[in-house]
Motif scaffolding. Structure first.
Motif, mmCIF file in Angstrom:
data_model
loop_
_atom_site.group_PDB
_atom_site.id
_atom_site.type_symbol
_atom_site.label_atom_id
_atom_site.label_comp_id
_atom_site.label_asym_id
_atom_site.label_seq_id
_atom_site.Cartn_x
_atom_site.Cartn_y
_atom_site.Cartn_z
ATOM 1 N N PRO A 130 0.828 -1.221 0.000
ATOM 2 C CA PRO A 130 0.000 0.000 0.000
ATOM 3 C C PRO A 130 0.860 1.269 0.000
ATOM 4 O O PRO A 130 1.914 1.324 0.651
ATOM 5 N N ASP A 131 0.381 2.285 -0.719
ATOM 6 C CA ASP A 131 1.089 3.569 -0.723
ATOM 7 C C ASP A 131 1.130 4.181 0.668
ATOM 8 O O ASP A 131 2.071 4.912 1.007
ATOM 9 N N GLU A 132 0.104 3.883 1.497
ATOM 10 C CA GLU A 132 0.079 4.429 2.858
ATOM 11 C C GLU A 132 1.265 3.930 3.676
ATOM 12 O O GLU A 132 1.786 4.662 4.527
ATOM 13 N N LEU A 133 1.697 2.721 3.423
ATOM 14 C CA LEU A 133 2.849 2.178 4.156
ATOM 15 C C LEU A 133 4.116 2.929 3.776
ATOM 16 O O LEU A 133 4.956 3.243 4.638
ATOM 17 N N LEU A 134 4.266 3.224 2.516
ATOM 18 C CA LEU A 134 5.420 3.993 2.061
ATOM 19 C C LEU A 134 5.398 5.402 2.620
ATOM 20 O O LEU A 134 6.423 5.929 3.076
ATOM 21 N N GLU A 135 4.204 6.042 2.627
ATOM 22 C CA GLU A 135 4.093 7.388 3.177
ATOM 23 C C GLU A 135 4.377 7.404 4.669
ATOM 24 O O GLU A 135 5.033 8.320 5.180
ATOM 25 N N ALA A 136 3.899 6.391 5.386
ATOM 26 C CA ALA A 136 4.167 6.325 6.827
ATOM 27 C C ALA A 136 5.658 6.184 7.092
ATOM 28 O O ALA A 136 6.197 6.784 8.042
ATOM 29 N N ALA A 137 6.350 5.414 6.271
ATOM 30 C CA ALA A 137 7.795 5.265 6.437
ATOM 31 C C ALA A 137 8.510 6.583 6.184
ATOM 32 O O ALA A 137 9.462 6.938 6.903
ATOM 33 N N ARG A 138 8.049 7.338 5.200
ATOM 34 C CA ARG A 138 8.657 8.637 4.924
ATOM 35 C C ARG A 138 8.426 9.619 6.072
ATOM 36 O O ARG A 138 9.314 10.384 6.447
ATOM 37 N N VAL A 139 7.211 9.574 6.633
ATOM 38 C CA VAL A 139 6.918 10.460 7.770
ATOM 39 C C VAL A 139 7.820 10.140 8.947
ATOM 40 O O VAL A 139 8.272 11.038 9.676
ATOM 41 N N ASP A 140 8.107 8.871 9.150
ATOM 42 C CA ASP A 140 8.993 8.449 10.247
ATOM 43 C C ASP A 140 10.457 8.702 9.941
ATOM 44 O O ASP A 140 11.325 8.396 10.775
ATOM 45 N N GLY A 141 10.750 9.239 8.785
ATOM 46 C CA GLY A 141 12.132 9.554 8.432
ATOM 47 C C GLY A 141 12.927 8.381 7.904
ATOM 48 O O GLY A 141 14.163 8.413 7.888
ATOM 49 N N ALA A 142 12.248 7.333 7.462
ATOM 50 C CA ALA A 142 12.953 6.157 6.941
ATOM 51 C C ALA A 142 13.415 6.421 5.514
ATOM 52 O O ALA A 142 12.635 6.829 4.655
ATOM 53 N N GLY A 143 14.694 6.185 5.285
ATOM 54 C CA GLY A 143 15.235 6.295 3.946
ATOM 55 C C GLY A 143 14.988 5.034 3.144
ATOM 56 O O GLY A 143 14.386 4.073 3.627
#
Length: 286
Positions: free
Chosen positions: A175-188
């Motif tokens: 899901p795109d939401e999982l990718l967005e959540a990772a970006r919000v958490d600062g995950a590269g």
């Protein structure tokens, strides 16, 4: 809970069990027959019919094979053959997984020019038969001095369009939401792959590992071309060298021992990883 209307009952269940047992016998009997032959002398094997029970020569045959006294393959022991084949199979399986995951990850999660063109170029290689690529690949190995080496056995076989396609299709279900959540958490990109994508992909990795390990273990054409010395042979090549044009010159007892040992490792891999293998092939929801 209601009974499954498609479940066999009575005579149907008995018939289903009969055909299942018959199928197991048909598949397993040749393997059992090879094992039985590996416990008899060459004279017994050449004098039909071969007994259906193990014979008294098992210790002698297996001891001779492992001690390295097989003249048809230059006295190389089965330990060396099994080691070569295991290294090649593991190298091919792991190499295919690493390269395929990396290429699929780049195609799905990164936006760069011609990324779909790159994917289709990889996919098109599925339509090229192995024979088309053999000659240029062999020329490259000769130029690089990789004949009769482990890199020469492994590197040309680690690219896999099939594995890349399977990983790409799975990554597209993330899901795109999982990718967005990772970006919000600062995950590269690396942290997203290591902490999120890799754990989700384990069943797919297991399924592809089993398939590619067996693919690497049973390779014949490429190892035959790229190896010259007996010490670099895989167990499949050794089997071919051990069989002579005449039965009298072939040590059939040692051929059967080698066949048994060539069968056992792939079976163990499938049995030990069958749960992950099945999940990786049939699981759709992550």
């Amino acid at each position: 809970m209601a009974d499954n209307p498609l479940a066999p009952r009575g005579a149907g269940r008995a018939m289903a069990h009969f055909w299942m047992i018959l199928g197991v016998i048909v598949v397993a009997f040749p393997v059992y027959y090879v094992f039985v032959a590996s416990t008899h002398s060459t004279a017994t094997i050449l004098r039909p019919p071969l007994p259906l029970l193990p014979g008294p020569e098992a210790a002698t045959n297996y001891g001779e094979a492992f001690s390295g006294r097989i003249g048809q393959i230059g006295g190389v022991s089965l330990w060396r053959l099994l080691g070569n084949t295991t290294l090649v199979a593991l190298g091919i399986a792991i190499g295919k997984i690493v390269i395929s995951m990396a290429s699929a990850y780049a195609i799905v999660f990164f936006r760069f020019p011609l990324r779909m063109a790159c994917f289709w170029l990889i996919f098109i290689t599925l339509m090229l038969p192995v024979e088309v690529r053999i000659q240029p690949t062999y020329k490259v190995m000769v130029d690089l001095g990789l004949i009769d080496t482990y890199p020469g056995l492994i590197l040309p076989l680690i690219a896999s369009a099939t594995a890349t396609l399977l990983f790409r299709q799975f990554f597209m279900t993330i899901p795109d939401e999982l990718l967005e959540a990772a970006r919000v958490d600062g995950a590269g990109p690396w942290r997203f792959f290591k902490d999120i994508l890799w754990p989700l992909s384990l069943t797919n990795v297991a399924a592809i590992f089993v398939i590619q390990f067996i693919y690497g273990w049973t390779q014949y054409l490429w190892p035959l071309l790229v190896t010259n010395s007996n010490e670099m042979n895989t167990i499949v090549i050794a089997l071919k060298k051990m069989v002579s044009f005449t039965d009298a010159q072939t040590p059939w007892n040692l051929v059967m021992v080698t066949s048994v040992l060539a069968i056992v490792p792939p079976i163990l891999v499938v049995v030990l990883m069958q749960r992950w293998f099945v999940k990786g092939l049939v699981e759709t929801e992550k």
